[in-house]
Design a protein around this motif. Structure first.
Motif, PDB file in Angstrom:
ATOM      1  N   ASP A 147       0.964  -1.179  -0.063  1.00 31.79           N
ATOM      2  CA  ASP A 147      -0.176   0.069  -0.038  1.00 31.79           C
ATOM      3  C   ASP A 147       1.075   1.216  -0.099  1.00 31.79           C
ATOM      4  N   GLU A 148       0.313   2.414  -0.032  1.00 36.25           N
ATOM      5  CA  GLU A 148       1.301   3.806   0.332  1.00 36.25           C
ATOM      6  C   GLU A 148       2.242   3.711   1.226  1.00 36.25           C
ATOM      7  N   ASP A 149       1.571   3.148   2.423  1.00 36.32           N
ATOM      8  CA  ASP A 149       2.722   3.281   3.631  1.00 36.32           C
ATOM      9  C   ASP A 149       3.964   2.471   2.954  1.00 36.32           C
ATOM     10  N   VAL A 150       3.648   1.175   2.508  1.00 40.01           N
ATOM     11  CA  VAL A 150       4.688   0.382   2.238  1.00 40.01           C
ATOM     12  C   VAL A 150       5.612   1.104   1.249  1.00 40.01           C
ATOM     13  N   VAL A 151       5.121   1.697   0.178  1.00 38.50           N
ATOM     14  CA  VAL A 151       6.011   2.292  -0.720  1.00 38.50           C
ATOM     15  C   VAL A 151       6.769   3.407  -0.229  1.00 38.50           C
ATOM     16  N   ALA A 152       6.031   4.361   0.704  1.00 41.03           N
ATOM     17  CA  ALA A 152       6.617   5.709   1.271  1.00 41.03           C
ATOM     18  C   ALA A 152       7.717   5.188   1.969  1.00 41.03           C
ATOM     19  N   ARG A 153       7.535   4.190   2.788  1.00 40.00           N
ATOM     20  CA  ARG A 153       8.835   3.721   3.793  1.00 40.00           C
ATOM     21  C   ARG A 153      10.033   3.484   2.837  1.00 40.00           C
ATOM     22  N   GLY A 154       9.530   2.915   1.800  1.00 40.40           N
ATOM     23  CA  GLY A 154      10.819   2.314   0.999  1.00 40.40           C
ATOM     24  C   GLY A 154      11.895   3.484   0.469  1.00 40.40           C
ATOM     25  N   ILE A 155      11.143   4.833   0.211  1.00 41.26           N
ATOM     26  CA  ILE A 155      11.770   5.802  -0.480  1.00 41.26           C
ATOM     27  C   ILE A 155      13.139   6.379   0.125  1.00 41.26           C
ATOM     28  N   PRO A 156      12.992   6.685   1.394  1.00 41.89           N
ATOM     29  CA  PRO A 156      14.298   7.053   2.332  1.00 41.89           C
ATOM     30  C   PRO A 156      15.321   6.007   2.032  1.00 41.89           C
ATOM     31  N   PHE A 157      14.684   4.769   2.220  1.00 37.45           N
ATOM     32  CA  PHE A 157      15.810   3.679   2.241  1.00 37.45           C
ATOM     33  C   PHE A 157      16.522   3.744   0.714  1.00 37.45           C
ATOM     34  N   ALA A 158      15.644   3.774  -0.335  1.00 30.84           N
ATOM     35  CA  ALA A 158      16.418   3.738  -1.566  1.00 30.84           C
ATOM     36  C   ALA A 158      17.380   5.094  -1.761  1.00 30.84           C
ATOM     37  N   GLU A 159      16.827   6.190  -1.317  1.00 23.96           N
ATOM     38  CA  GLU A 159      17.558   7.402  -1.436  1.00 23.96           C
ATOM     39  C   GLU A 159      19.051   7.294  -0.658  1.00 23.96           C
ATOM     40  N   GLU A 160      18.875   6.355   0.410  1.00 28.18           N
ATOM     41  CA  GLU A 160      20.123   6.547   1.155  1.00 28.18           C
ATOM     42  C   GLU A 160      21.207   5.396   0.377  1.00 28.18           C
ATOM     43  N   VAL A 161      20.377   4.433  -0.288  1.00 28.06           N
ATOM     44  CA  VAL A 161      21.338   3.431  -0.932  1.00 28.06           C
ATOM     45  C   VAL A 161      22.033   4.305  -2.208  1.00 28.06           C
ATOM     46  N   ALA A 162      21.263   4.949  -2.653  1.00 29.51           N
ATOM     47  CA  ALA A 162      21.735   5.793  -4.125  1.00 29.51           C
ATOM     48  C   ALA A 162      22.832   6.908  -3.522  1.00 29.51           C
ATOM     49  N   ARG A 163      22.463   7.303  -2.612  1.00 30.95           N
ATOM     50  CA  ARG A 163      23.518   8.294  -2.056  1.00 30.95           C
ATOM     51  C   ARG A 163      25.011   7.525  -1.450  1.00 30.95           C
ATOM     52  N   LEU A 164      24.862   6.374  -0.870  1.00 23.08           N
ATOM     53  CA  LEU A 164      26.082   5.645  -0.662  1.00 23.08           C
ATOM     54  C   LEU A 164      26.767   5.151  -1.810  1.00 23.08           C
ATOM     55  N   VAL A 165      26.112   4.718  -2.954  1.00 24.81           N
ATOM     56  CA  VAL A 165      26.971   4.270  -4.145  1.00 24.81           C
ATOM     57  C   VAL A 165      27.040   5.447  -5.115  1.00 24.81           C
ATOM     58  N   GLY A 166      26.688   6.688  -4.860  1.00 28.53           N
ATOM     59  CA  GLY A 166      26.999   7.717  -5.647  1.00 28.53           C
ATOM     60  C   GLY A 166      26.079   7.678  -7.018  1.00 28.53           C
ATOM     61  N   LEU A 167      24.806   7.152  -7.093  1.00 32.92           N
ATOM     62  CA  LEU A 167      23.993   7.082  -8.464  1.00 32.92           C
ATOM     63  C   LEU A 167      22.811   7.721  -8.096  1.00 32.92           C
ATOM     64  N   PRO A 168      22.206   8.080  -9.172  1.00 32.71           N
ATOM     65  CA  PRO A 168      20.846   8.677  -9.227  1.00 32.71           C
ATOM     66  C   PRO A 168      19.828   7.480  -8.854  1.00 32.71           C
ATOM     67  N   LEU A 169      18.814   7.778  -8.150  1.00 29.38           N
ATOM     68  CA  LEU A 169      17.334   7.031  -8.024  1.00 29.38           C
ATOM     69  C   LEU A 169      16.644   7.338  -9.220  1.00 29.38           C
ATOM     70  N   ALA A 170      16.562   6.405 -10.054  1.00 32.55           N
ATOM     71  CA  ALA A 170      15.776   6.552 -11.139  1.00 32.55           C
ATOM     72  C   ALA A 170      14.009   6.642 -11.090  1.00 32.55           C
ATOM     73  N   PHE A 171      13.635   5.916 -10.004  1.00 30.52           N
ATOM     74  CA  PHE A 171      12.368   5.865 -10.004  1.00 30.52           C
ATOM     75  C   PHE A 171      11.889   5.079  -8.917  1.00 30.52           C
ATOM     76  N   THR A 172      10.597   5.230  -8.277  1.00 26.79           N
ATOM     77  CA  THR A 172      10.255   4.463  -7.271  1.00 26.79           C
ATOM     78  C   THR A 172       8.949   3.857  -7.888  1.00 26.79           C
ATOM     79  N   THR A 173       8.907   2.250  -8.043  1.00 29.75           N
ATOM     80  CA  THR A 173       7.700   1.487  -8.578  1.00 29.75           C
ATOM     81  C   THR A 173       6.565   1.670  -7.535  1.00 29.75           C
ATOM     82  N   VAL A 174       5.117   1.619  -8.043  1.00 29.07           N
ATOM     83  CA  VAL A 174       4.030   1.521  -7.123  1.00 29.07           C
ATOM     84  C   VAL A 174       3.058   0.749  -8.018  1.00 29.07           C
ATOM     85  N   PRO A 175       2.388  -0.216  -7.281  1.00 31.19           N
ATOM     86  CA  PRO A 175       1.292  -0.940  -7.980  1.00 31.19           C
ATOM     87  C   PRO A 175       0.371   0.212  -8.843  1.00 31.19           C
ATOM     88  N   THR A 176      -0.143   0.022 -10.068  1.00 33.96           N
ATOM     89  CA  THR A 176      -1.082   1.054 -10.655  1.00 33.96           C
ATOM     90  C   THR A 176      -2.218   1.523  -9.982  1.00 33.96           C
TER      91      THR A 176
END
Length: 235
Positions: free
Chosen positions: A171-200
């Motif tokens: 649901d939207e809570d699950v997706v929202a909680r994943g965004i900061p996590f992915a942003e931190e991964v991207a920051r640590l590896v020095g890459l852009p976060l291309a997108f966040t997937t979400v069920p249609t």
């Protein structure tokens, strides 16, 4: 979604690489591109993109799979059409080759056999992360998996794709909680976060809550609505 003619999708086991690869291939075909998807998972006999050959064929997407894909016989047999397919994708505009790599460094070993050809021209490699997946719930763990994949594949990732989900409980809570996590991964590896997937069916709610947008090329906070094609045997 991508401007390169070759797109590699890699990540930890169970993060949802195959479902994402299917969406990327089908969406590209719907935009009028000539699309080929390569199933390079020679490790896991389940959840392969080649298992959806009928769906892909109906959409005009060509499928290249290991010799034993779709059976219980697994081995290192790879189709001799993969190298020509990589070269053909670059030979003419309007073509896209999507490579669905196996999970972790073990699955990336097969990809390494084609690294020289992939790296010889423009390519993109999406590192797919899922905060809900066991063993990569900490950004540092996800970074470690990526480095192992890059070492075995002899290719480097170009962007992170956030695919945080809990299958049917997403649901939207699950997706929202994943965004900061992915942003931190991207920051640590020095890459852009291309997108966040979400069920249609949840795209609008997530966009409203996170002040994000649905355009696939809109930057690090872009949402990519996906259909769920890959399902577990008990679903």
């Amino acid at each position: 979604m991508t401007s390169a003619p070759v797109l590699v999708v890699c990540g930890h086991y169970g993060v949802g690489k195959t479902n994402l690869a299917l969406n990327l291939a089908l969406d590209a075909a719907a935009r009028g591109l000539e699309v080929t998807i390569v199933d390079l998972d020679v490790v896991n006999p389940f959840f392969r993109s080649s298992d959806y050959a009928g769906l892909l064929d109906e959409a005009g997407v060509r499928v290249i799979a290991p010799v034993f894909a779709g059976t219980n016989l697994d081995g290192p047999s790879l189709s001799g059409t993969i190298l020509p397919a990589i070269e053909q994708a670059r030979a003419q505009e309007g073509r896209l080759l999507v490579i669905d790599a196996g999970g972790d460094d073990v699955g990336a070993t097969a990809l390494g056999r084609f690294a020289k050809t992939v790296a010889a021209g423009p390519y993109e490699m999406l590192y797919v992360v899922n905060r809900s997946r066991n063993l990569t719930q900490d950004p540092a763990e996800a970074v470690e998996v990526l480095r192992e994949i890059e070492a075995k594949s002899r290719l480097v990732a170009t962007a992170v794709a956030n695919n945080t989900h809990l299958q049917g409980d997403t649901d939207e809570d699950v997706v929202a909680r994943g965004i900061p996590f992915a942003e931190e991964v991207a920051r640590l590896v020095g890459l852009p976060l291309a997108f966040t997937t979400v069920p249609t069916g949840r795209a609008g709610q997530v966009a409203d809550r996170k002040n994000t947008h649905l355009a696939p090329n809109g930057g690090s906070q872009a949402l990519y609505p996906v259909q769920v094609y890959v399902r577990t045997p008990w679903q």
